[in-house]
Design an enzyme around this catalytic site. Structure first.
Site, mmCIF file in Angstrom:
data_model
loop_
_atom_site.group_PDB
_atom_site.id
_atom_site.type_symbol
_atom_site.label_atom_id
_atom_site.label_comp_id
_atom_site.label_asym_id
_atom_site.label_seq_id
_atom_site.Cartn_x
_atom_site.Cartn_y
_atom_site.Cartn_z
ATOM 1 N N ARG A 17 0.829 -1.282 0.001
ATOM 2 C CA ARG A 17 -0.013 -0.005 0.002
ATOM 3 C C ARG A 17 0.931 1.301 0.078
ATOM 4 O O ARG A 17 1.028 1.856 -0.749
ATOM 5 C CB ARG A 17 -0.840 0.265 1.130
ATOM 6 N N ASP A 18 1.537 1.419 1.203
ATOM 7 C CA ASP A 18 2.179 2.702 1.335
ATOM 8 C C ASP A 18 3.470 2.819 0.263
ATOM 9 O O ASP A 18 3.700 3.942 -0.458
ATOM 10 C CB ASP A 18 2.968 3.150 2.710
ATOM 11 N N HIS A 209 5.418 4.539 12.669
ATOM 12 C CA HIS A 209 5.382 4.436 11.376
ATOM 13 C C HIS A 209 6.525 5.228 10.735
ATOM 14 O O HIS A 209 6.020 6.492 10.504
ATOM 15 C CB HIS A 209 3.981 4.722 10.543
ATOM 16 N N HIS A 211 9.166 6.962 8.033
ATOM 17 C CA HIS A 211 9.634 7.100 6.527
ATOM 18 C C HIS A 211 11.063 7.438 6.981
ATOM 19 O O HIS A 211 11.534 8.104 7.621
ATOM 20 C CB HIS A 211 9.031 8.105 5.592
ATOM 21 N N CYS A 242 4.302 9.226 0.582
ATOM 22 C CA CYS A 242 2.907 9.869 0.533
ATOM 23 C C CYS A 242 2.863 10.772 -0.741
ATOM 24 O O CYS A 242 3.700 11.877 -0.706
ATOM 25 C CB CYS A 242 2.516 10.388 1.941
ATOM 26 N N ASN A 251 9.227 4.006 3.155
ATOM 27 C CA ASN A 251 9.151 3.891 4.502
ATOM 28 C C ASN A 251 10.465 3.308 5.183
ATOM 29 O O ASN A 251 11.257 2.532 4.037
ATOM 30 C CB ASN A 251 8.105 2.785 4.721
HETATM 31 P P1 HMG Z 1 -13.174 14.182 -2.136
HETATM 32 O O1 HMG Z 1 -13.218 14.706 -3.693
HETATM 33 O O2 HMG Z 1 -13.402 15.185 -1.268
HETATM 34 O O3 HMG Z 1 -14.412 13.163 -2.054
HETATM 35 O O4 HMG Z 1 -12.247 13.084 -1.819
HETATM 36 P P2 HMG Z 1 -16.079 13.335 -2.507
HETATM 37 O O5 HMG Z 1 -16.835 12.515 -1.368
HETATM 38 O O6 HMG Z 1 -16.511 14.778 -2.601
HETATM 39 O O7 HMG Z 1 -16.222 12.718 -3.882
HETATM 40 C C1 HMG Z 1 -15.772 12.927 -5.010
HETATM 41 C C2 HMG Z 1 -15.319 11.741 -6.102
HETATM 42 O O8 HMG Z 1 -14.599 10.842 -5.357
HETATM 43 C C3 HMG Z 1 -16.632 11.172 -6.449
HETATM 44 O O9 HMG Z 1 -16.419 10.705 -7.678
HETATM 45 C C4 HMG Z 1 -16.501 9.734 -5.438
HETATM 46 O O10 HMG Z 1 -17.250 8.621 -6.050
HETATM 47 C C5 HMG Z 1 -15.141 9.540 -5.312
HETATM 48 P P3 HMG Z 1 -17.138 11.268 -8.631
HETATM 49 O O11 HMG Z 1 -18.668 11.426 -8.590
HETATM 50 O O12 HMG Z 1 -16.283 12.939 -8.895
HETATM 51 O O13 HMG Z 1 -16.764 10.658 -10.025
HETATM 52 N N1 HMG Z 1 -14.800 8.911 -4.105
HETATM 53 C C6 HMG Z 1 -14.215 7.738 -4.138
HETATM 54 N N2 HMG Z 1 -13.953 6.828 -4.927
HETATM 55 C C7 HMG Z 1 -13.481 5.573 -4.813
HETATM 56 N N3 HMG Z 1 -13.269 5.277 -3.384
HETATM 57 C C8 HMG Z 1 -13.546 6.162 -2.332
HETATM 58 C C9 HMG Z 1 -14.023 7.707 -2.542
HETATM 59 N N4 HMG Z 1 -14.359 8.337 -2.088
HETATM 60 C C10 HMG Z 1 -14.854 9.391 -2.754
HETATM 61 N N5 HMG Z 1 -13.272 5.742 -1.229
HETATM 62 C C11 HMG Z 1 -11.011 11.415 -0.733
HETATM 63 C C12 HMG Z 1 -11.949 12.800 -0.608
HETATM 64 C C13 HMG Z 1 -10.459 11.058 0.553
HETATM 65 C C14 HMG Z 1 -11.756 10.323 -1.089
HETATM 66 C C15 HMG Z 1 -9.877 11.639 -1.541
HETATM 67 O O14 HMG Z 1 -9.333 13.003 -1.561
HETATM 68 C C16 HMG Z 1 -8.924 10.508 -1.646
HETATM 69 O O15 HMG Z 1 -9.174 9.614 -2.202
HETATM 70 N N6 HMG Z 1 -7.658 10.817 -1.205
HETATM 71 C C17 HMG Z 1 -6.416 10.050 -1.179
HETATM 72 C C18 HMG Z 1 -5.768 10.258 0.000
HETATM 73 C C19 HMG Z 1 -4.427 8.991 0.098
HETATM 74 O O16 HMG Z 1 -4.946 7.976 -0.134
HETATM 75 N N7 HMG Z 1 -3.323 9.450 0.509
HETATM 76 C C20 HMG Z 1 -2.387 8.390 0.694
HETATM 77 C C21 HMG Z 1 -2.471 7.641 1.913
HETATM 78 S S1 HMG Z 1 -2.335 8.371 3.468
HETATM 79 C C22 HMG Z 1 -0.570 8.056 3.754
HETATM 80 O O17 HMG Z 1 0.331 7.550 2.877
HETATM 81 C C23 HMG Z 1 0.017 8.389 5.170
HETATM 82 C C24 HMG Z 1 0.159 7.026 5.886
HETATM 83 O O18 HMG Z 1 1.032 6.209 5.380
HETATM 84 C C25 HMG Z 1 0.734 7.303 7.309
HETATM 85 C C26 HMG Z 1 2.127 8.278 7.031
HETATM 86 O O19 HMG Z 1 3.092 8.003 6.548
HETATM 87 O O20 HMG Z 1 2.027 9.367 7.783
HETATM 88 C C27 HMG Z 1 -0.873 6.465 5.945
HETATM 89 MG MG MG Z 2 3.107 6.371 5.501
#
Ligand code: HMG
Ligand code: MG
Length: 304
Positions: A17-18, A209, A211, A242, A251
């Site tokens: 995933r990450d 966690h 990086h 990220c 990571n």
């Molecule tokens: P949004 O645009 O605010 O959502 O996104 P919305 O509810 O207004 O919906 C807009 C569109 O998104 C719609 O589609 C929804 O269907 C679609 P449209 O009508 O425009 O075609 N949608 C989705 N599609 C599939 N699956 C879903 C979903 N939700 C809405 N679940 C949202 C908000 C959070 C969904 C968006 O910003 C997003 O997906 N962001 C991705 C964030 C992400 O994955 N970041 C990386 C992971 S975090 C990380 O890496 C840190 C970590 O490792 C810890 C660390 O290192 O600190 C965990």
């Molecule tokens: Mg991370």
């Protein structure tokens, strides 16, 4: 220095995933499944396999449902996936996930860039995911990102992480993983954050966690061990980052972590040789060298 270390710890593998969310080259589903299946045979007890997020933002993981369906799930291994909202939860449940992870940041700007909401709105929206997930029998983990620093705001008050841990625990998350999203943390900061968090939350409910952007991840693990932290997130081969944190590198590499823990006599139940093989496999599918130092040393050994 080494008297107060735990006898054993759990490694929480986040490479599929990450790691893969941050690769510029799209990895075919077949290769992801092969990678995860290889990781399942290493002794790892927890593997985060994908994210049910908007594929427009994370196209690398657009095949989440197919990956979840095709992975050969092994007994004794927990398979987890990131879920940002109710839509993601529904997709995760349809894909028979038994564990999900929700995520948010300790800094407003990163939270907004990552999930398009304020911190307060994100917590409020978790009401639509965490209680229904728990009611359906899933386990829910949580991440707090940017605990040690934000790519947009700089320093982050450790009190933020404490507040969010408290809120996530109250919601029913079984563990909160403290993310050094951009790899700026140093052992002194880790000590300060963990001392504050653990004053309120039992150690088994806290994971770390790191990086490895600035090479401090292993040192930060060493600073975490005496606190009794028993869960360490890591990514095979050191894949990762990220996409909403510019400059975030991989990571902490699972291979490097096991090498150090083996040397310290801390049991992980994970085979370094088997992880190394899984890393080499995924390393052959990406367009850059694996960051893991152990993987690089192995590569050099094999070449000679
Ligand atoms: P949004 O645009 O605010 O959502 O996104 P919305 O509810 O207004 O919906 C807009 C569109 O998104 C719609 O589609 C929804 O269907 C679609 P449209 O009508 O425009 O075609 N949608 C989705 N599609 C599939 N699956 C879903 C979903 N939700 C809405 N679940 C949202 C908000 C959070 C969904 C968006 O910003 C997003 O997906 N962001 C991705 C964030 C992400 O994955 N970041 C990386 C992971 S975090 C990380 O890496 C840190 C970590 O490792 C810890 C660390 O290192 O600190 C965990
Ligand atoms: Mg991370």
């Amino acid at each position: 220095m080494f008297e107060r270390l735990p006898a054993d710890v759990t490694l929480y593998e986040v490479g599929p995933r990450d790691g893969l969310q941050n690769e510029s080259r799209l990895i075919p589903t077949d290769d992801k499944v092969r990678f995860i299946d290889a990781l399942s045979g290493t002794g790892l007890r927890a593997i985060e396999i994908t994210s049910f997020v908007n594929p427009k933002w994370i196209p690398q993981l657009a095949d989440a449902a197919e990956v979840a369906r095709r992975v050969a799930r092994q007994p004794g291994v927990v398979y987890s996936a990131l879920v940002p909202n109710r839509q993601g939860l529904d997709s995760a449940m349809a894909a028979r996930m038994k564990e999900i992870a929700v995520f948010m940041s300790a800094s407003e700007t990163h939270n907004k860039k990552n999930v398009n909401k304020t911190i307060a709105a994100t917590l409020a929206a978790f009401e639509e995911t965490v209680p229904p997930a728990l009611a359906a029998g899933l386990r829910v983990r949580a991440y707090v990102s940017t605990v040690y620093g934000c790519p947009y705001e700089g320093a982050v008050d450790p009190a933020r992480a404490v507040e969010l841990c408290r809120a996530l625990r109250a919601l029913g998350c079984y563990q909160v993983s403290l993310g050094d999203t951009i790899g700026v943390g140093t052992p002194r900061q880790v000590r300060d954050v963990l001392a504050r968090v653990l004053a309120e939350i039992p150690a088994p409910e806290v994971a770390v966690h790191f990086h490895d952007t600035r090479g401090t991840a292993l040192a930060n693990v060493l600073a975490s061990l005496p606190f009794g932290i028993a869960t360490y997130d890591a990514s095979a081969g050191g894949l990762g980052g990220c996409p909403y944190a510019p400059g975030a590198a991989g990571n902490l590499a699972t291979d490097d972590l096991i090498y150090m823990l083996d040397g310290l006599g801390i049991e992980t139940g994970v085979s370094l040789a088997a992880v190394s093989e899984a890393s080499a496999f995924i390393g052959s599918k990406i367009d850059h060298r694996l960051p893991s130092r152990y993987a690089q040393a192995e590569e050099a050994r094999r070449r000679s």
